[in-house]
Design an enzyme around this catalytic site. Structure first.
Site, PDB file in Angstrom:
ATOM      1  CG  ASP A  30      18.768 -14.255  52.065  1.00 55.20           C
ATOM      2  OD1 ASP A  30      19.312 -13.180  51.784  1.00 55.20           O
ATOM      3  OD2 ASP A  30      17.523 -14.432  51.994  1.00 55.20           O
ATOM      4  CB  ILE A  31      14.890 -15.519  55.679  1.00 58.71           C
ATOM      5  CG1 ILE A  31      13.839 -16.276  56.471  1.00 58.71           C
ATOM      6  CG2 ILE A  31      14.262 -14.441  54.814  1.00 58.71           C
ATOM      7  CD1 ILE A  31      13.154 -15.429  57.540  1.00 58.71           C
ATOM      8  CG  ASN A  87      21.732  -5.879  45.971  1.00 53.17           C
ATOM      9  OD1 ASN A  87      22.285  -5.953  44.883  1.00 53.17           O
ATOM     10  ND2 ASN A  87      20.997  -6.877  46.459  1.00 53.17           N
ATOM     11  N   GLY A  93      18.032  -2.766  44.514  1.00 54.41           N
ATOM     12  CA  GLY A  93      17.404  -3.908  45.166  1.00 54.41           C
ATOM     13  C   GLY A  93      17.703  -4.042  46.638  1.00 54.41           C
ATOM     14  CD  GLN A  94      21.114  -1.290  51.068  1.00 53.91           C
ATOM     15  OE1 GLN A  94      21.549  -0.406  50.337  1.00 53.91           O
ATOM     16  NE2 GLN A  94      21.554  -1.465  52.311  1.00 53.91           N
ATOM     17  CG  HIS A 100      22.959  -7.230  53.453  1.00 53.82           C
ATOM     18  ND1 HIS A 100      22.283  -6.060  53.747  1.00 53.82           N
ATOM     19  CD2 HIS A 100      22.391  -7.718  52.333  1.00 53.82           C
ATOM     20  CE1 HIS A 100      21.338  -5.853  52.842  1.00 53.82           C
ATOM     21  NE2 HIS A 100      21.392  -6.845  51.968  1.00 53.82           N
ATOM     22  CG  LEU A 101      29.877  -9.701  50.683  1.00 55.19           C
ATOM     23  CD1 LEU A 101      29.684  -8.861  49.428  1.00 55.19           C
ATOM     24  CD2 LEU A 101      31.347  -9.735  51.092  1.00 55.19           C
ATOM     25  CG  HIS A 102      23.346 -10.747  48.963  1.00 60.54           C
ATOM     26  ND1 HIS A 102      22.116 -11.324  49.212  1.00 60.54           N
ATOM     27  CD2 HIS A 102      23.138  -9.404  49.015  1.00 60.54           C
ATOM     28  CE1 HIS A 102      21.206 -10.359  49.398  1.00 60.54           C
ATOM     29  NE2 HIS A 102      21.805  -9.196  49.279  1.00 60.54           N
TER      30      HIS A 102
HETATM   31  P1  5GP Z   1      18.998  -6.893  49.985  1.00 56.81           P
HETATM   32  O1  5GP Z   1      17.798  -7.031  49.086  1.00 56.81           O
HETATM   33  O2  5GP Z   1      18.844  -5.748  50.964  1.00 56.81           O
HETATM   34  O3  5GP Z   1      20.320  -6.834  49.240  1.00 56.81           O
HETATM   35  O4  5GP Z   1      19.086  -8.225  50.808  1.00 56.81           O
HETATM   36  C1  5GP Z   1      18.343  -8.445  51.965  1.00 56.81           C
HETATM   37  C2  5GP Z   1      18.296  -9.928  52.157  1.00 56.81           C
HETATM   38  O5  5GP Z   1      17.854 -10.170  53.479  1.00 56.81           O
HETATM   39  C3  5GP Z   1      17.322 -10.635  51.221  1.00 56.81           C
HETATM   40  O6  5GP Z   1      18.012 -11.590  50.437  1.00 56.81           O
HETATM   41  C4  5GP Z   1      16.302 -11.266  52.164  1.00 56.81           C
HETATM   42  O7  5GP Z   1      15.880 -12.541  51.747  1.00 56.81           O
HETATM   43  C5  5GP Z   1      17.067 -11.327  53.468  1.00 56.81           C
HETATM   44  N1  5GP Z   1      16.214 -11.260  54.648  1.00 56.81           N
HETATM   45  C6  5GP Z   1      15.130 -10.435  54.840  1.00 56.81           C
HETATM   46  N2  5GP Z   1      14.610 -10.641  56.060  1.00 56.81           N
HETATM   47  C7  5GP Z   1      15.366 -11.594  56.651  1.00 56.81           C
HETATM   48  C8  5GP Z   1      15.315 -12.235  57.940  1.00 56.81           C
HETATM   49  O8  5GP Z   1      14.463 -11.950  58.800  1.00 56.81           O
HETATM   50  N3  5GP Z   1      16.240 -13.187  58.196  1.00 56.81           N
HETATM   51  C9  5GP Z   1      17.212 -13.517  57.285  1.00 56.81           C
HETATM   52  N4  5GP Z   1      18.090 -14.473  57.640  1.00 56.81           N
HETATM   53  N5  5GP Z   1      17.299 -12.938  56.066  1.00 56.81           N
HETATM   54  C10 5GP Z   1      16.385 -11.984  55.756  1.00 56.81           C
END
Ligand code: 5GP
Ligand code: ZN
Length: 114
Positions: A30-31, A87, A93-94, A100-102
């Protein structure tokens, strides 16, 4: 899918720190990591949210889940503990609408999550 961030990462159009890939899934850091280990396991195929899953995706979700467990285990977290999170929807919070699975580990993880 055009304009999907994770489709672009899967296609190699946007760089990511890839930690695993096979024919069905990819995993990358994750970034904006929320723990020392914060990996996202994504299907190569675009699926916007869990709501779009069908019975035909049952195997894929199993592959994603077992990959999350394997990645945590290879970092030594199998017994110490790790968290996996999907999410679903903006209200949860998505922010990226490609499932995607964190996989989070390496610090004390409280419950309920914030
Ligand atoms: P969500 O909030 O949809 O469950 O998770 C999205 C995740 O994607 C967040 O934790 C966010 O930090 C990560 N993310 C967003 N943009 C990028 C990116 O460009 N590269 C990577 N590796 N992760 C990203
Ligand atoms: Zn996508």
């Amino acid at each position: 899918m055009a304009d999907c961030l994770f489709c672009k990462i899967v296609a190699g159009e946007i760089p990511a720190a890839i930690v695993y890939q096979d024919a069905e899934v990819m995993a990358f850091n994750d970034i904006n990591p929320q723990a020392p280990m914060h990996v996202l396991v994504v299907p190569r195929r675009h699926i916007p949210t869990l709501n779009a899953l069908t019975e035909a995706d049952d195997e894929l979700v199993g592959v994603m889940t077992r990959r999350a467990a394997a990645l945590a285990a290879e970092r030594g977290y199998a017994e110490r503990g790790y968290r996996t999170v999907f999410n679903c929807g903006a209200g949860a919070g998505q922010t990226v609408f490609h499932i995607h699975l964190h996989v989070l580990a390496g610090r004390t993880l409280t419950w309920p999550p914030g």
